[in-house]
Design a protein around this motif. Structure first.
Motif, PDB file in Angstrom:
ATOM      1  N   PRO A   1       0.859  24.079  -0.191  1.00  0.00           N
ATOM      2  CA  PRO A   1      -0.388  23.486   0.340  1.00  0.00           C
ATOM      3  C   PRO A   1      -1.409  23.261  -0.766  1.00  0.00           C
ATOM      4  O   PRO A   1      -2.563  23.675  -0.678  1.00  0.00           O
ATOM      5  CB  PRO A   1      -0.855  24.543   1.341  1.00  0.00           C
ATOM      6  CG  PRO A   1      -0.388  25.830   0.746  1.00  0.00           C
ATOM      7  CD  PRO A   1       0.947  25.527   0.089  1.00  0.00           C
ATOM      8  N   LEU A   2      -0.983  22.570  -1.804  1.00  0.00           N
ATOM      9  CA  LEU A   2      -1.809  22.370  -2.999  1.00  0.00           C
ATOM     10  C   LEU A   2      -1.779  20.906  -3.420  1.00  0.00           C
ATOM     11  O   LEU A   2      -0.779  20.222  -3.238  1.00  0.00           O
ATOM     12  CB  LEU A   2      -1.293  23.231  -4.166  1.00  0.00           C
ATOM     13  CG  LEU A   2      -1.111  24.728  -3.935  1.00  0.00           C
ATOM     14  CD1 LEU A   2      -0.396  25.355  -5.128  1.00  0.00           C
ATOM     15  CD2 LEU A   2      -2.453  25.400  -3.700  1.00  0.00           C
ATOM     16  N   ARG A   3      -2.889  20.460  -4.016  1.00  0.00           N
ATOM     17  CA  ARG A   3      -2.945  19.143  -4.629  1.00  0.00           C
ATOM     18  C   ARG A   3      -3.742  19.243  -5.927  1.00  0.00           C
ATOM     19  O   ARG A   3      -4.649  20.070  -6.053  1.00  0.00           O
ATOM     20  CB  ARG A   3      -3.612  18.118  -3.706  1.00  0.00           C
ATOM     21  CG  ARG A   3      -2.724  17.564  -2.592  1.00  0.00           C
ATOM     22  CD  ARG A   3      -3.458  16.492  -1.823  1.00  0.00           C
ATOM     23  NE  ARG A   3      -2.672  15.921  -0.750  1.00  0.00           N
ATOM     24  CZ  ARG A   3      -1.936  14.816  -0.857  1.00  0.00           C
ATOM     25  NH1 ARG A   3      -1.900  14.158  -2.007  1.00  0.00           N
ATOM     26  NH2 ARG A   3      -1.262  14.351   0.166  1.00  0.00           N
ATOM     27  N   LEU A   4      -3.391  18.340  -6.840  1.00  0.00           N
ATOM     28  CA  LEU A   4      -4.136  18.256  -8.093  1.00  0.00           C
ATOM     29  C   LEU A   4      -4.024  16.831  -8.628  1.00  0.00           C
ATOM     30  O   LEU A   4      -2.932  16.358  -8.919  1.00  0.00           O
ATOM     31  CB  LEU A   4      -3.590  19.241  -9.128  1.00  0.00           C
ATOM     32  CG  LEU A   4      -4.329  19.278 -10.477  1.00  0.00           C
ATOM     33  CD1 LEU A   4      -5.765  19.782 -10.297  1.00  0.00           C
ATOM     34  CD2 LEU A   4      -3.588  20.167 -11.476  1.00  0.00           C
ATOM     35  N   GLY A   5      -5.136  16.149  -8.711  1.00  0.00           N
ATOM     36  CA  GLY A   5      -5.132  14.793  -9.251  1.00  0.00           C
ATOM     37  C   GLY A   5      -4.587  13.733  -8.330  1.00  0.00           C
ATOM     38  O   GLY A   5      -4.482  12.566  -8.718  1.00  0.00           O
ATOM     39  N   ALA A   6      -4.255  14.100  -7.098  1.00  0.00           N
ATOM     40  CA  ALA A   6      -3.778  13.142  -6.087  1.00  0.00           C
ATOM     41  C   ALA A   6      -4.356  13.567  -4.739  1.00  0.00           C
ATOM     42  O   ALA A   6      -3.651  14.056  -3.866  1.00  0.00           O
ATOM     43  CB  ALA A   6      -2.255  13.118  -6.031  1.00  0.00           C
ATOM     44  N   PRO A   7      -5.667  13.419  -4.575  1.00  0.00           N
ATOM     45  CA  PRO A   7      -6.321  13.919  -3.362  1.00  0.00           C
ATOM     46  C   PRO A   7      -5.798  13.247  -2.103  1.00  0.00           C
ATOM     47  O   PRO A   7      -5.341  12.099  -2.144  1.00  0.00           O
ATOM     48  CB  PRO A   7      -7.796  13.572  -3.598  1.00  0.00           C
ATOM     49  CG  PRO A   7      -7.785  12.479  -4.601  1.00  0.00           C
ATOM     50  CD  PRO A   7      -6.600  12.738  -5.480  1.00  0.00           C
ATOM     51  N   PRO A   8      -5.836  13.962  -0.986  1.00  0.00           N
ATOM     52  CA  PRO A   8      -5.380  13.367   0.273  1.00  0.00           C
ATOM     53  C   PRO A   8      -6.238  12.174   0.648  1.00  0.00           C
ATOM     54  O   PRO A   8      -7.420  12.108   0.281  1.00  0.00           O
ATOM     55  CB  PRO A   8      -5.543  14.509   1.282  1.00  0.00           C
ATOM     56  CG  PRO A   8      -6.552  15.412   0.683  1.00  0.00           C
ATOM     57  CD  PRO A   8      -6.374  15.315  -0.793  1.00  0.00           C
ATOM     58  N   GLU A   9      -5.630  11.241   1.371  1.00  0.00           N
ATOM     59  CA  GLU A   9      -6.392  10.065   1.785  1.00  0.00           C
ATOM     60  C   GLU A   9      -5.868   9.507   3.091  1.00  0.00           C
ATOM     61  O   GLU A   9      -4.671   9.598   3.408  1.00  0.00           O
ATOM     62  CB  GLU A   9      -6.372   8.981   0.712  1.00  0.00           C
ATOM     63  CG  GLU A   9      -5.004   8.462   0.357  1.00  0.00           C
ATOM     64  CD  GLU A   9      -5.028   7.394  -0.742  1.00  0.00           C
ATOM     65  OE1 GLU A   9      -6.119   6.882  -1.065  1.00  0.00           O
ATOM     66  OE2 GLU A   9      -3.949   7.063  -1.262  1.00  0.00           O
ATOM     67  N   THR A  10      -6.784   8.967   3.860  1.00  0.00           N
ATOM     68  CA  THR A  10      -6.480   8.104   4.988  1.00  0.00           C
ATOM     69  C   THR A  10      -7.117   6.755   4.655  1.00  0.00           C
ATOM     70  O   THR A  10      -7.847   6.635   3.674  1.00  0.00           O
ATOM     71  CB  THR A  10      -7.063   8.659   6.288  1.00  0.00           C
ATOM     72  OG1 THR A  10      -8.500   8.741   6.182  1.00  0.00           O
ATOM     73  CG2 THR A  10      -6.500  10.061   6.586  1.00  0.00           C
TER      74      THR A  10
ATOM     75  N   LEU B   1       0.855  -1.182   0.000  1.00  0.00           N
ATOM     76  CA  LEU B   1       0.000   0.000   0.000  1.00  0.00           C
ATOM     77  C   LEU B   1       0.894   1.236   0.000  1.00  0.00           C
ATOM     78  O   LEU B   1       1.739   1.389   0.877  1.00  0.00           O
ATOM     79  CB  LEU B   1      -0.907   0.025   1.233  1.00  0.00           C
ATOM     80  CG  LEU B   1      -1.525   1.391   1.596  1.00  0.00           C
ATOM     81  CD1 LEU B   1      -2.531   1.828   0.542  1.00  0.00           C
ATOM     82  CD2 LEU B   1      -2.163   1.364   2.979  1.00  0.00           C
ATOM     83  N   THR B   2       0.711   2.097  -0.985  1.00  0.00           N
ATOM     84  CA  THR B   2       1.359   3.404  -0.992  1.00  0.00           C
ATOM     85  C   THR B   2       0.254   4.448  -0.950  1.00  0.00           C
ATOM     86  O   THR B   2      -0.585   4.508  -1.851  1.00  0.00           O
ATOM     87  CB  THR B   2       2.225   3.619  -2.247  1.00  0.00           C
ATOM     88  OG1 THR B   2       3.152   2.540  -2.370  1.00  0.00           O
ATOM     89  CG2 THR B   2       3.002   4.925  -2.137  1.00  0.00           C
ATOM     90  N   SER B   3       0.228   5.244   0.105  1.00  0.00           N
ATOM     91  CA  SER B   3      -0.839   6.209   0.313  1.00  0.00           C
ATOM     92  C   SER B   3      -0.494   7.566  -0.291  1.00  0.00           C
ATOM     93  O   SER B   3       0.667   7.985  -0.296  1.00  0.00           O
ATOM     94  CB  SER B   3      -1.098   6.379   1.815  1.00  0.00           C
ATOM     95  OG  SER B   3      -2.044   7.405   2.063  1.00  0.00           O
TER      96      SER B   3
END
Length: 255
Positions: free
Chosen positions: A238-247, A227-229
């Motif tokens: 503090p930006l993301r695009l196409g790789a949303p944060p996840e738990t 698993l790679t989170s």
């Protein structure tokens, strides 16, 4: 002139979208089946969170997870340079309200006074897996082990010591490593069934689905499952695009 204004507004729109995406509180729920997992355990559910960095964990996220997990594992980069201990402590207390917490070191955790971080974790009852292992037994005496290694990037990882700490043979082993490249060192005889990692942020900013790193996923590699989170926080921007944060809420059962 109109074209310039439209382009400007488009850029502003994308920037706002990237800020909003970086603040999402996503939970990825997955059930994994392993033939080596002892049936006497029934199932275990792990809440996995990595790469918190500068973020404050959402209380709403915590409330959604409560009652669903047996263990909480922090997969490294709990913090980075400039993050006050008070914020780290608040995040830990929230995670503790879910279940017992286990932690492995990430490269950015060493950017602050790591002795102070170590002391804080211990004072909060967090189990630090630094080239060590924790064993769990079912009522019938079957065992599983969770191994944790120190960060590879800073040259502190010792998989051999973690394996040695497991002691006698156990049928099922989970390895926690902040950096997924540890998979290249895993041998079939190590008996590592499942690896949980982060570090890459899924590339964090992906253009046309292309990023510096592969997007987070679960994949079978050699003799183990990795698993790679995408991780929870961000680094640098503090930006993301196409790789949303996840738990992750990972439920493990016998095949």
């Amino acid at each position: 002139m109109v074209g310039v204004i439209i382009l400007f507004l488009l850029c502003i729109g994308i920037l706002v979208y990237m800020i909003i995406e970086a603040r999402q509180n996503n939970i990825t729920r997955q059930t994994l089946l392993f033939k080596n997992f002892p049936k006497s355990f029934g199932e275990i559910t792990i809440f996995f969170i990595s790469d918190i960095h500068k973020r404050s964990i959402s209380e709403k996220l915590i409330e959604e997870v409560k009652g669903s997990a047996d263990l909480v594992i922090i997969g490294g980069d709990l913090c980075e340079k400039g993050v006050p201990l008070t914020k780290i402590e608040s995040n830990i207390k929230l995670l503790k309200s879910i279940a017992p917490v286990y932690f492995v070191w990430g490269n950015n955790d060493y950017e602050i006074n790591y002795h102070e971080l170590d002391s804080l974790l211990l004072s909060q009852g967090v189990t630090i897996l630094d080239n060590t292992a924790a064993r769990f037994e079912s009522e019938s005496g079957d065992s599983i082990a969770i191994l944790g290694i120190d960060d590879i990037r800073v040259g502190r990882h010792r998989l051999d010591l973690a394996l040695k700490d497991v002691g006698e043979e156990v049928p099922f082993k989970i390895l926690i490593s902040h950096n997924p490249v540890i998979v290249d060192e895993i041998k079939p005889e190590n008996g590592i069934d499942f690896i949980m990692s982060g570090h890459t942020h899924g590339g964090q900013i992906r253009i046309f689905n292309i990023g510096l790193y592969k997007k987070g996923c679960i994949e079978k590699i050699g003799s183990t499952t990795l698993l790679t989170s995408n991780g929870y926080g961000t680094t640098e921007l503090p930006l993301r695009l196409g790789a949303p944060p996840e738990t992750h809420l990972i439920t493990i059962k016998s095949l």
